[in-house]
Design an enzyme around this catalytic site. Structure first.
Site, PDB file in Angstrom:
ATOM      1  N   LYS A  34       0.974  -1.091   0.036  1.00 31.25           N
ATOM      2  CA  LYS A  34      -0.122   0.148   0.066  1.00 31.25           C
ATOM      3  C   LYS A  34       0.937   1.164  -0.003  1.00 31.25           C
ATOM      4  O   LYS A  34       1.737   1.461   0.721  1.00 31.25           O
ATOM      5  CB  LYS A  34      -0.875   0.173   1.262  1.00 31.25           C
ATOM      6  CG  LYS A  34      -1.808   1.232   1.129  1.00 31.25           C
ATOM      7  CD  LYS A  34      -2.417   1.458   2.439  1.00 31.25           C
ATOM      8  CE  LYS A  34      -2.063   2.546   3.158  1.00 31.25           C
ATOM      9  NZ  LYS A  34      -2.903   3.199   4.097  1.00 31.25           N
ATOM     10  N   ASP A  61      -3.677   4.479  -1.898  1.00 34.40           N
ATOM     11  CA  ASP A  61      -4.615   4.905  -0.672  1.00 34.40           C
ATOM     12  C   ASP A  61      -4.588   6.360  -0.605  1.00 34.40           C
ATOM     13  O   ASP A  61      -4.110   6.790   0.431  1.00 34.40           O
ATOM     14  CB  ASP A  61      -4.456   4.112   0.410  1.00 34.40           C
ATOM     15  CG  ASP A  61      -5.238   4.330   1.436  1.00 34.40           C
ATOM     16  OD1 ASP A  61      -6.633   4.785   1.320  1.00 34.40           O
ATOM     17  OD2 ASP A  61      -5.030   4.205   2.820  1.00 34.40           O
ATOM     18  N   LYS A  63      -7.618   8.301  -0.759  1.00 40.59           N
ATOM     19  CA  LYS A  63      -8.905   8.626  -0.353  1.00 40.59           C
ATOM     20  C   LYS A  63      -9.469  10.017  -0.863  1.00 40.59           C
ATOM     21  O   LYS A  63      -9.584  10.858  -0.080  1.00 40.59           O
ATOM     22  CB  LYS A  63      -8.765   8.701   1.122  1.00 40.59           C
ATOM     23  CG  LYS A  63      -8.259   7.409   2.051  1.00 40.59           C
ATOM     24  CD  LYS A  63      -8.418   7.553   3.651  1.00 40.59           C
ATOM     25  CE  LYS A  63      -7.938   6.373   4.174  1.00 40.59           C
ATOM     26  NZ  LYS A  63      -6.481   6.321   4.086  1.00 40.59           N
ATOM     27  N   ASP A  66     -13.875  15.268  -3.108  1.00 40.59           N
ATOM     28  CA  ASP A  66     -14.058  16.237  -3.739  1.00 40.59           C
ATOM     29  C   ASP A  66     -15.127  16.385  -4.938  1.00 40.59           C
ATOM     30  O   ASP A  66     -16.000  15.500  -4.636  1.00 40.59           O
ATOM     31  CB  ASP A  66     -12.626  16.594  -4.580  1.00 40.59           C
ATOM     32  CG  ASP A  66     -12.243  18.133  -4.761  1.00 40.59           C
ATOM     33  OD1 ASP A  66     -13.050  18.891  -4.871  1.00 40.59           O
ATOM     34  OD2 ASP A  66     -10.840  18.361  -4.453  1.00 40.59           O
ATOM     35  N   THR A 124     -11.568   4.717  10.781  1.00 40.50           N
ATOM     36  CA  THR A 124     -11.571   4.024  12.076  1.00 40.50           C
ATOM     37  C   THR A 124     -11.023   5.061  13.207  1.00 40.50           C
ATOM     38  O   THR A 124     -11.294   4.542  14.593  1.00 40.50           O
ATOM     39  CB  THR A 124     -10.657   2.813  11.932  1.00 40.50           C
ATOM     40  OG1 THR A 124      -9.589   2.995  11.370  1.00 40.50           O
ATOM     41  CG2 THR A 124     -11.454   1.692  11.166  1.00 40.50           C
ATOM     42  N   ARG A 217       3.107  -1.105  10.673  1.00 40.14           N
ATOM     43  CA  ARG A 217       4.077  -0.885  11.881  1.00 40.14           C
ATOM     44  C   ARG A 217       4.509  -2.472  12.120  1.00 40.14           C
ATOM     45  O   ARG A 217       5.889  -2.693  12.421  1.00 40.14           O
ATOM     46  CB  ARG A 217       3.688  -0.087  12.965  1.00 40.14           C
ATOM     47  CG  ARG A 217       3.860   1.335  12.495  1.00 40.14           C
ATOM     48  CD  ARG A 217       2.951   2.241  13.394  1.00 40.14           C
ATOM     49  NE  ARG A 217       1.572   1.964  13.446  1.00 40.14           N
ATOM     50  CZ  ARG A 217       0.441   2.649  13.955  1.00 40.14           C
ATOM     51  NH1 ARG A 217       0.971   3.646  14.757  1.00 40.14           N
ATOM     52  NH2 ARG A 217      -0.513   2.630  13.739  1.00 40.14           N
TER      53      ARG A 217
END
Ligand code: C5P
Length: 237
Positions: A34, A61, A63, A66, A124, A217
């Site tokens: 990603k 990614d 997102k 607009d 999230t 991570r």
């Protein structure tokens, strides 16, 4: 039994070299990477295409949210780059989501597989107190809003949605088997959660029917990232 999900490693790095070092190690171990805002702004389009040449499926990614015309043009640009999956915000509404589909159709090269377009439901990181338009929001209203957004995204013909592990089961039941679900916030049972509040194990997300598990991570910061990736792959299988 569900098909096991695909592991997507989030290359969340501020510099191209760091991302490239990890990508070299993960080649042949992990199918998807990603690229998010941070790395994309640091390294750009050519690096994304380099990851493709290395053999990775690439999830870009960014997102988008607009006006429809802008999202249509941006989605066309991303499609022309040859990525395999991209995100837009389902909260951008029907016209914007449909414009993204138009942008993809305009730029898609015949004979290639077009990128999946996933709608972000609710981030999230949002909690009940963050719903400014619903001042007395509760965890239940957040859950319901997420399910409503997923159902809308499906009605508007997006390929799937991004959702937390807590919603996978309900969205899968509501939206059926072919709707693609991508789940971040994945941790092995004994792993540190960092800033992720709504975590889920790979095994649980796989059982509930998620198609893509995004892990950052726990793999990117591991002493041995290949070994860490293999542990996640074992758990989700
Ligand atoms: O390091 P960690 O495994 O928490 O990284 C999760 C990745 O998934 C990050 O790249 C983060 O931006 C992304 N993500 C998320 N929650 C969302 C959408 C994306 O954690 N709702």
């Amino acid at each position: 039994m569900n098909t096991p999900p695909a592991l997507v490693v989030a290359l969340d790095f501020p510099e191209e070299n760091q991302a490239l070092n990890l990508a070299r190690k993960l080649r042949g171990v992990v199918p998807w990477v990603k690229v998010g805002l941070e790395l994309y702004l640091a390294s750009g389009r050519q690096f994304v295409q380099h990851l493709k040449k290395m053999g990775f499926s690439v999830f870009l990614d960014l997102k988008f949210m607009d006006i429809p015309n802008t999202v249509q043009a941006a989605t066309a640009q991303v499609t022309a780059m040859g990525v395999d999956m991209l995100t837009i915000h389902a909260l951008g509404g029907r016209a914007m989501c449909e414009a993204a589909l138009t942008g993809r159709a305009q730029a898609h090269e015949a004979g290639t597989t077009p990128p999946l377009i996933l709608g972000v439901t609710l981030l999230t990181s949002l909690g009940p107190a963050d719903l400014a338009w619903q001042p007395r929001g509760t965890a239940e209203s957040l859950h319901k809003l997420t399910l409503d957004l997923a159902a809308s995204a499906q009605k508007w013909k997006l390929d799937g949605v991004v959702c937390s592990g807590r919603e996978v089961c309900d969205i899968r039941n509501t939206c059926g088997a072919s709707f693609q679900l991508l789940t971040p916030g994945i941790r092995l049972p004994d792993a540190a959660c960092g800033d992720q509040a709504r975590v889920c194990t790979p095994a649980q997300a796989a059982r509930d029917g998620s198609n893509f598990l995004v892990v950052g991570r726990p793999i990117t910061r591991a002493e041995n990232p290949v070994q860490a990736a293999e542990e996640y792959l074992r758990d989700m299988a």
